[in-house]
Design a protein around this motif. Structure first.
Motif, PDB file in Angstrom:
ATOM      1  N   HIS A 116      22.418   8.666  -1.724  1.00 51.39           N
ATOM      2  CA  HIS A 116      22.500   7.212  -1.561  1.00 51.39           C
ATOM      3  C   HIS A 116      21.093   6.619  -1.488  1.00 51.39           C
ATOM      4  CE1 HIS A 116      26.803   6.695  -1.152  1.00 51.39           C
ATOM      5  NE2 HIS A 116      26.868   7.676  -0.258  1.00 51.39           N
ATOM      6  N   THR A 117      20.922   5.457  -2.080  1.00 52.11           N
ATOM      7  CA  THR A 117      19.606   4.824  -2.129  1.00 52.11           C
ATOM      8  C   THR A 117      19.402   3.773  -1.045  1.00 52.11           C
ATOM      9  OG1 THR A 117      20.440   3.215  -3.743  1.00 52.11           O
ATOM     10  CG2 THR A 117      19.395   5.222  -4.616  1.00 52.11           C
ATOM     11  N   ARG A 118      20.471   3.494  -0.282  1.00 53.14           N
ATOM     12  CA  ARG A 118      20.347   2.585   0.856  1.00 53.14           C
ATOM     13  C   ARG A 118      21.133   3.160   2.033  1.00 53.14           C
ATOM     14  NH1 ARG A 118      20.857  -3.630   0.325  1.00 53.14           N
ATOM     15  NH2 ARG A 118      19.822  -3.312   2.352  1.00 53.14           N
ATOM     16  N   ASP A 139      24.312   0.669  -0.975  1.00 54.86           N
ATOM     17  CA  ASP A 139      23.942   0.672  -2.391  1.00 54.86           C
ATOM     18  C   ASP A 139      25.132   0.381  -3.312  1.00 54.86           C
ATOM     19  OD1 ASP A 139      25.416   3.038  -2.474  1.00 54.86           O
ATOM     20  OD2 ASP A 139      23.676   4.346  -2.725  1.00 54.86           O
TER      21      ASP A 139
END
Length: 347
Positions: A116-118, A139
């Protein structure tokens, strides 16, 4: 709602705001608590393990058994359905960590994933396919995981904005429900052809939810499946309402979206409702936690002349953001909030 109420059992962890509670599916008295410093805005996190037991006075008492420090805040926690001493946490740095509470060497997780990027805001372990769990993130992605694999199994991208929660159906092993800032509830069927695995290192983002419910004009913060009625969901969010949906009652909305029929709306909270959870013991009972500093219990199908609101728990002095029913002791509910307190009480 009348009569004297015994005081709740309280566990105070100064400096750490609580975000989520989970009862162990194996141990009747064990709880896990996901917490963050500075209300989750910045700083480290902590995983607390606690146990509850009857006190000599006839009430309940809480004991802090163990804690694990993390480099970023923790927003959610879920116990493994196959290993009694393992659990996963969702972190503000986008990571997911697997812990074994019987291993004390370095107090470190036994596995970590970083796709996951967030912020990862929810994790949920399937109680049917017990070797998989699901995560949701700011994200916009929902990911399916198994502890043995270094990468996610599937990625679902049915929302274009923050996904606050994703939950496995307790009745159908391949159904996942989610809620988002876009005001919709979505149900995904993992058996759909669109979700076939790819040969890429990371699974490709996929979409095409089998059902979309335009549930609110504002953000939906929480969703839960009814434990007795297979296609009934509860949702809650910024509009201060908890709503019950029957997803079998399909109808075409004015927007052109396909949605479920709203069975009832529970009005009473003064601010956003942060968490909903159906009772594991009674199909009509629902608990809610709110920024109005209360946790409430509702009867969604009350007898004629009886109110929907059954109970208000209001000792918290800050936002109440988590609540969870005991799986073994009917009527025992846990609540947690930004006042750094975990409360366990009988409704």
């Amino acid at each position: 709602m009348n009569g004297p109420r015994p005081p709740p059992a309280v566990l105070h962890t100064p400096g750490f705001a609580h975000f989520s509670i989970a009862w162990s599916p194996f141990h009747t008295t064990r709880l896990a608590l996901a917490s963050s410093a500075n209300f989750g805005l910045v700083g480290n996190g902590r995983l607390h393990l606690a146990s509850v037991a009857p006190a000599p006075t006839g009430t309940l008492a809480l004991t802090l058994d163990k804690q694990y420090e993390t480099q970023d805040g923790l927003y959610d926690v879920a116990w493994s359905e196959v290993h009694e001493n393992q659990l996963v946490t969702a972190s503000g740095d986008g990571s997911i960590k697997l812990w074994d509470v019987m291993l004390n060497v370095g107090n470190l997780p036994i596995r970590a994933w970083q796709e996951h990027t967030r912020e990862v805001f929810s994790v949920d372990w399937s109680n049917i396919k017990k070797d998989v769990f699901v995560s949701s993130s700011w994200d916009g992605n929902i990911k399916l995981w198994t502890p043995e694999r270094p990468r996610s199994v599937l990625t679902l991208h049915g929302h274009n904005s923050c996904v606050y929660q994703a939950m496995f159906s307790p009745h159908q092993p391949d159904l996942v429900a989610s809620c988002s800032t876009d005001g919709t509830l979505k149900i995904f069927d993992l058996r759909a052809p669109a979700y076939a695995p790819t040969n890429n290192t990371f699974t490709s983002p996929l979409s095409a939810a089998v059902l979309t419910i335009p549930a609110s004009g504002t953000e939906i913060l929480s969703v839960d499946w009814n434990k007795y009625r297979p296609f009934v969901l509860a949702s809650a969010g910024v509009d201060k309402l908890a709503k019950v949906w029957d997803c079998r009652m399909i109808k075409l909305q004015e927007t052109g979206n396909v949605g479920g029929a709203c069975e009832t709306q529970l009005l009473g909270h003064e601010y956003a409702v942060r968490k909903v959870q159906w009772s594991p013991h009674r199909p009509e009972v629902l608990a809610t936690a709110s920024y109005d500093m209360t946790c409430r219990v509702w009867n969604t199908v009350p007898a004629a002349g009886r109110p929907q609101l059954m109970y208000i728990h209001d000792p918290h002095t800050e936002f109440v953001v988590g609540c969870s029913w005991s799986l073994y002791d009917e009527g025992v509910l846990a609540s947690c909030g930004w006042d750094s307190r975990l409360n366990v009480f009988r409704v």
